[in-house]
Design an enzyme around this catalytic site. Structure first.
Site, mmCIF file in Angstrom:
data_model
loop_
_atom_site.group_PDB
_atom_site.id
_atom_site.type_symbol
_atom_site.label_atom_id
_atom_site.label_comp_id
_atom_site.label_asym_id
_atom_site.label_seq_id
_atom_site.Cartn_x
_atom_site.Cartn_y
_atom_site.Cartn_z
ATOM 1 N N PRO A 79 0.418 -1.342 -0.072
ATOM 2 C CA PRO A 79 -0.301 0.479 -0.182
ATOM 3 C C PRO A 79 0.593 1.601 0.075
ATOM 4 O O PRO A 79 1.688 1.390 0.981
ATOM 5 C CB PRO A 79 -0.851 -0.437 1.822
ATOM 6 N N GLN A 133 -5.030 -0.798 3.967
ATOM 7 C CA GLN A 133 -4.196 -0.678 4.848
ATOM 8 C C GLN A 133 -4.538 0.859 5.839
ATOM 9 O O GLN A 133 -5.153 1.332 5.501
ATOM 10 C CB GLN A 133 -3.014 0.376 3.705
ATOM 11 N N THR A 161 -0.273 -0.480 10.023
ATOM 12 C CA THR A 161 1.073 0.293 9.815
ATOM 13 C C THR A 161 1.339 0.781 11.187
ATOM 14 O O THR A 161 0.820 1.435 11.499
ATOM 15 C CB THR A 161 1.241 1.434 9.188
ATOM 16 N N LYS A 234 1.908 -4.111 9.851
ATOM 17 C CA LYS A 234 2.697 -3.781 8.579
ATOM 18 C C LYS A 234 3.792 -2.812 9.588
ATOM 19 O O LYS A 234 3.453 -1.482 10.432
ATOM 20 C CB LYS A 234 2.445 -2.954 7.879
ATOM 21 N N ASP A 289 8.752 -6.513 2.940
ATOM 22 C CA ASP A 289 8.774 -6.009 1.718
ATOM 23 C C ASP A 289 10.471 -4.760 2.073
ATOM 24 O O ASP A 289 10.563 -4.516 3.524
ATOM 25 C CB ASP A 289 7.443 -4.252 1.317
ATOM 26 N N GLY A 290 11.241 -4.068 1.220
ATOM 27 C CA GLY A 290 11.419 -2.984 0.881
ATOM 28 C C GLY A 290 12.516 -3.038 0.740
ATOM 29 O O GLY A 290 13.431 -4.610 0.667
ATOM 30 N N ARG A 313 8.002 1.065 -3.982
ATOM 31 C CA ARG A 313 8.086 1.528 -5.838
ATOM 32 C C ARG A 313 8.360 1.609 -7.256
ATOM 33 O O ARG A 313 8.206 2.106 -7.566
ATOM 34 C CB ARG A 313 9.569 2.396 -5.002
HETATM 35 C C1 LIG Z 1 5.685 7.806 -2.190
HETATM 36 C C2 LIG Z 1 5.213 6.121 -1.119
HETATM 37 C C3 LIG Z 1 3.955 6.444 -0.126
HETATM 38 C C4 LIG Z 1 3.630 4.964 1.134
HETATM 39 N N1 LIG Z 1 2.903 5.626 1.598
HETATM 40 C C5 LIG Z 1 2.544 4.433 2.769
HETATM 41 C C6 LIG Z 1 1.313 4.688 2.980
HETATM 42 O O1 LIG Z 1 0.049 5.332 2.453
HETATM 43 N N2 LIG Z 1 1.035 3.705 3.874
HETATM 44 C C7 LIG Z 1 1.979 2.634 4.294
HETATM 45 O O2 LIG Z 1 2.017 1.715 5.402
HETATM 46 N N3 LIG Z 1 3.103 2.801 3.503
HETATM 47 C C8 LIG Z 1 3.395 3.717 2.679
HETATM 48 N N4 LIG Z 1 3.834 3.819 1.800
HETATM 49 C C9 LIG Z 1 5.449 2.494 2.106
HETATM 50 C C10 LIG Z 1 4.860 0.542 1.657
HETATM 51 O O3 LIG Z 1 3.606 0.346 1.766
HETATM 52 C C11 LIG Z 1 6.456 0.061 1.334
HETATM 53 O O4 LIG Z 1 6.782 -1.079 3.479
HETATM 54 C C12 LIG Z 1 7.515 0.725 1.070
HETATM 55 O O5 LIG Z 1 7.554 0.961 0.164
HETATM 56 C C13 LIG Z 1 8.353 -0.838 0.569
HETATM 57 O O6 LIG Z 1 9.547 -0.508 0.064
HETATM 58 P P1 LIG Z 1 10.291 -0.425 -1.825
HETATM 59 O O7 LIG Z 1 9.287 0.823 -1.605
HETATM 60 O O8 LIG Z 1 11.759 0.266 -1.208
HETATM 61 O O9 LIG Z 1 9.751 -1.928 -2.042
HETATM 62 C C14 LIG Z 1 5.209 4.415 1.053
HETATM 63 C C15 LIG Z 1 6.441 4.457 0.067
HETATM 64 C C16 LIG Z 1 6.348 4.484 -0.344
HETATM 65 C C17 LIG Z 1 7.479 5.136 -1.737
#
Ligand SMILES: Cc1cc2nc3c(=O)[nH]c(=O)nc-3n(C[C@H](O)[C@H](O)[C@H](O)COP(=O)(O)O)c2cc1C
Ligand SMILES: O=C(O)C(=O)c1ccccc1
Length: 370
Positions: A79, A133, A161, A234, A289-290, A313
């Site tokens: 998400p 989420q 989260t 999360k 994730d990550g 991303r």
């Molecule tokens: C622009 C952006 C917005 C995000 N928004 C949320 C969000 O609204 N809620 C949330 O739980 N995580 C959010 N995340 C984190 C993602 O859910 C996820 O944990 C993370 O992007 C994973 O890492 P990666 O981008 O390296 O794959 C966001 C990440 C990005 C890059």
């Protein structure tokens, strides 16, 4: 237009040329000193894959079962809020692409489209499951409305989260003019207008209605009392919190540091996965994730104890490049890399991927076995 887009880093490069610089930086940045955002990916490099050869890999199955249905391969889309900043179709494009590829999708509370629309357009293409989420909000009734709407729309789980009582220290967002999302986007889940969101920085807006007084005891029994959906946490990074999630009867945890956007200098998620999976002892689902950017990253996470991986991303880069088709391309790249990785490693099914499939590079000697 750049040359052929073959890998996720090709996609990242093209997205970087397409997006305004401030948007690109908002998507790509981590918190404070950018340590964790980079290490999330680089930590995968110290693992090496130990292939078993001369195995018949003509009939490889990459499938796993999640929420009672097979998905194409162990990857779903995390998400992430504000997908309308990447492409006007935003989450609708992501949902269609996930459905087409046969994987599941997380819907952010800060989505620019409603959970009803997002789930509907996905299901029009084929079977897909969504999860919702949630942040702990100061307005409990508003939070409950999100939960009820998600359940009515057919979501299978709440992803609470847990790593964001406040936003991370995001110098990149604060440095010049404090980052604000563009005008004209809708926020149908948190029931805010574009003008309300525009009137504050991302940081002030977030703290004005996210609660920093959350706790296991306040959140989990309350969520259980208002929904039959599964409850996942999360943002877990320690075996202690895996244990606590089990004590509170949660269904799963996402080993996550929010893509390095919250507390910087937390470890790379792949580096804490083995201890977290060990602590779980099969009593709770462990996803991660990550920093996952290739099929071999997915393979390594599976070998170290994850049931499924999620990416944030790469989906945003796909959207920025070409909306739904861009996200489809992202998923196709990771699928074909992962399938070939399994074939070349001699694994015919996911259950054959194990710690013995990997070694760790040591600075001063031969490869260590896991
Ligand atoms: C622009 C952006 C917005 C995000 N928004 C949320 C969000 O609204 N809620 C949330 O739980 N995580 C959010 N995340 C984190 C993602 O859910 C996820 O944990 C993370 O992007 C994973 O890492 P990666 O981008 O390296 O794959 C966001 C990440 C990005 C890059
Ligand atoms: O920026 C983020 O990481 C994030 O979680 C978020 C929260 C609210 C709106 C958009 C993104």
């Amino acid at each position: 237009m750049a040359g052929k887009i073959l890998s996720i880093s090709d996609l990242e490069a093209v997205a970087g040329q397409t997006l305004p610089v401030a948007t690109r930086d908002f998507f790509n940045s981590g918190a404070t000193n950018q340590v964790t955002v980079h290490e999330n990916s680089s930590a995968y490099r110290k693992y090496r894959i130990l292939p078993r050869v001369l195995k018949d890999v003509s009939q490889v199955s990459t499938k796993i079962s999640l929420f009672g249905r097979d998905i194409t391969f162990p990857l779903c889309v995390s998400p992430a809020g504000l997908q309308g900043m990447a492409h006007p179709d935003g989450e609708l494009a992501t949902s269609r692409a996930c459905s087409k590829a046969g994987v599941n999708m997380g819907v952010s509370s800060y989505a620019n489209h409603s959970v009803e629309q997002i789930t509907t357009v996905g299901k029009q293409i084929g079977p897909i499951h969504h999860v919702m989420q949630l942040y702990t909000m100061t307005d409990r009734e508003k939070e409950a409305r999100i939960v009820r709407r998600a359940e009515a729309a057919g979501c299978k789980a709440i992803f609470l989260t847990a790593d964001s009582p406040v936003l991370g220290v995001r110098y990149n967002e604060w440095r010049s003019e404090a980052f604000k999302p563009p005008a004209g986007l809708a926020y149908p889940m948190i029931e805010k207008t574009s003008e309300q969101i525009q009137s504050q920085s991302h940081d002030d807006g977030f703290s004005s209605f996210n609660s920093d007084s959350h706790s296991w005891a306040n959140e989990i029994p309350w969520l259980r009392s208002i929904t039959k959906m599964e409850v996942w946490i999360k943002g877990v990074l320690t075996p202690e919190d895996v244990e606590t999630a089990i004590e509170y009867g949660c269904d799963g945890v996402i080993i996550s540091n929010h893509g390095g956007r919250q507390l910087d200098e937390t470890p790379a998620t792949i580096d804490v996965l083995p201890a977290c999976a060990k602590a779980a002892r099969g009593r709770i689902r462990i996803h991660i994730d990550g920093g996952i950017r290739s099929g071999s990253d997915i393979f390594k996470a599976m070998a170290l104890g994850a049931e499924c991986c999620w990416v944030g991303r790469p989906m945003l880069w796909g959207l920025a490049y070409n909306g739904q088709e861009g996200v489809e391309l992202m998923l196709a790249i990771l699928y074909q890399e992962f399938k070939r990785c399994m074939q070349l490693a001699g694994c015919k099914s996911i259950s054959e991927i194990s710690p013995s499939s990997l070694g760790v590079v040591r600075s001063d000697g031969p490869l260590a076995r896991i």
